[in-house]
Design a protein around this motif. Structure first.
Motif, PDB file in Angstrom:
ATOM      1  N   ILE A   1      -4.027   9.428  12.328  1.00 43.76           N
ATOM      2  CA  ILE A   1      -3.644   8.192  13.020  1.00 43.76           C
ATOM      3  C   ILE A   1      -4.874   7.325  13.260  1.00 43.76           C
ATOM      4  CG2 ILE A   1      -2.773   7.270  15.217  1.00 43.76           C
ATOM      5  CD1 ILE A   1      -0.902   9.736  15.283  1.00 43.76           C
ATOM      6  N   GLY A   2      -5.981   7.956  13.631  1.00 42.15           N
ATOM      7  CA  GLY A   2      -7.228   7.219  13.825  1.00 42.15           C
ATOM      8  C   GLY A   2      -7.653   6.509  12.547  1.00 42.15           C
ATOM      9  N   LYS A   3      -7.484   7.166  11.402  1.00 44.30           N
ATOM     10  CA  LYS A   3      -7.831   6.548  10.126  1.00 44.30           C
ATOM     11  C   LYS A   3      -6.922   5.355   9.830  1.00 44.30           C
ATOM     12  CE  LYS A   3      -9.554  10.812   7.992  1.00 44.30           C
ATOM     13  NZ  LYS A   3      -9.337  11.810   6.900  1.00 44.30           N
ATOM     14  N   LYS A   4      -5.631   5.491  10.152  1.00 43.77           N
ATOM     15  CA  LYS A   4      -4.691   4.396   9.902  1.00 43.77           C
ATOM     16  C   LYS A   4      -5.033   3.167  10.736  1.00 43.77           C
ATOM     17  CE  LYS A   4      -0.640   7.161   8.596  1.00 43.77           C
ATOM     18  NZ  LYS A   4       0.756   7.533   8.965  1.00 43.77           N
ATOM     19  N   MET A   5      -5.571   3.407  11.929  1.00 39.47           N
ATOM     20  CA  MET A   5      -5.933   2.289  12.798  1.00 39.47           C
ATOM     21  C   MET A   5      -7.186   1.575  12.287  1.00 39.47           C
ATOM     22  SD  MET A   5      -5.151   4.164  16.420  1.00 39.47           S
ATOM     23  CE  MET A   5      -5.893   2.880  17.390  1.00 39.47           C
ATOM     24  N   ASN A   6      -7.899   2.215  11.360  1.00 36.53           N
ATOM     25  CA  ASN A   6      -9.023   1.582  10.673  1.00 36.53           C
ATOM     26  C   ASN A   6     -10.072   1.048  11.640  1.00 36.53           C
ATOM     27  OD1 ASN A   6     -10.379   0.900   8.361  1.00 36.53           O
ATOM     28  ND2 ASN A   6      -9.287  -1.025   8.041  1.00 36.53           N
TER      29      ASN A   6
END
Length: 318
Positions: free
Chosen positions: A160-165
């Motif tokens: 999820i952290g990666k998706k939030m970029n």
């Protein structure tokens, strides 16, 4: 006896001796021929007899091999039959054990649900394993406990952290907070605590909560167009007039109408001056079965649960 008579008798005697000699010679010659024939016949007989005895021996050996082979085949057949019966028995035992195991699953699940973990801990099954010794995990884990006891949730929070970029990625504290939320409510953020804005996957735009691209990125449904999102039931008051999910909308209508003859078709989320709403067509199954469309009418269901009748375009009747 006169001389003449003597000569006649002598001549007759000589003639007799001659005849006897000829007869004896012929008899002897015949004897020799017969003896030679006998010897040849005996030799032929002995050869034939030897061949007969050899063939008899071959026959006897063949007969013995046949009997031995027949006996061996009988033993093999018996062994195959015994092995087959054993396989059938083993297979039936396996099936019985498998059936018993399947029947045991509800009991194990029930026993697991009855188990009480110490305060602050929870029993949870091993990820990806239907039957195993449950893991005793902390409900509100520390950083190290989250990594070791909740690896699936930790990986989900990192993703999820990666998706939030975010520029520097998520800190361990942010990842841990999302893990704790996933354990508690099954979503990475509490209601009303979702990020107001995140960066687009290409890092060039800001995605605001309540937009479709935000929902696609974080698997939410704030705009009401991603009903199948993993976190579609999330709510946040930063979204003005947030539309209800399809399931919530149908629950409201079924409770309001209380009619088993009605079915509902969802036409998705739309917006008017009063906010976001779901447009629903109400159908009579009985009328439809008689050959008609079965359409009874359309309604708009707003985020606050208000139901308003409308036309097929979502326009209210004034």
């Amino acid at each position: 006896m006169n001389k003449r008579t003597y000569q006649i008798i002598l001549s007759l005697s000589l003639l007799g001796v001659l005849i006897a000699g000829i007869f004896t010679y012929q008899s002897y010659s015949k004897y020799l021929t017969t003896k030679e024939n006998y010897t040849a016949a005996k030799k032929s007989f002995d050869a034939g007899n030897k061949k007969y005895l050899d063939n008899k021996e071959v026959y006897e050996n063949g007969k013995k091999e046949y009997e031995d082979t027949k006996s061996e085949l009988a033993n093999i057949e018996k062994e195959v039959k015994t092995t087959s019966e054993q396989i059938n028995t083993d297979l039936q035992t396996y099936l019985d054990n498998a059936s018993a195991t399947v029947n045991l699953i509800p009991t194990l699940v029930e026993k697991l649900s009855e188990m009480e973990a110490p305060e602050g801990l929870v029993f949870r099954p091993v990820d990806g394993v239907s039957i195993s010794e449950p893991i005793l995990a902390h409900k509100n884990p520390t950083l190290e406990q989250a990594k070791s006891e909740w690896p699936k949730e930790w990986a989900e929070s990192v993703e999820i952290g990666k998706k939030m970029n975010t520029k520097n990625g998520s800190s361990n504290e942010e990842i841990l907070k999302r893990v704790q939320n996933l354990i508690a409510i099954g979503r990475p953020y509490q209601d009303n605590e979702w990020p107001e804005a995140i960066k687009s996957p290409d890092g060039m735009r800001i995605l605001t909560i309540g937009t479709g691209i935000y929902d696609i990125t974080l698997d939410t449904n704030f705009a009401g167009m991603n009903d199948d999102g993993k976190y579609a039931d999330a709510r946040d008051n930063k979204v003005k007039n947030q539309a209800l999910s399809k399931e919530e909308t149908l629950e409201i209508l079924k409770k309001r109408d209380n009619n088993s003859d009605y079915s509902y078709n969802d036409f998705g989320v739309k917006t008017d001056k009063d906010g976001n709403f779901r447009l629903i067509k109400i159908i009579s199954k009985e009328w439809q079965a008689q050959g008609g469309s079965g359409t009874l009418g359309f309604v708009k269901v707003y985020g606050n649960g208000t139901v308003v009748e409308s036309d097929a375009e979502g326009k209210s009747f004034d």
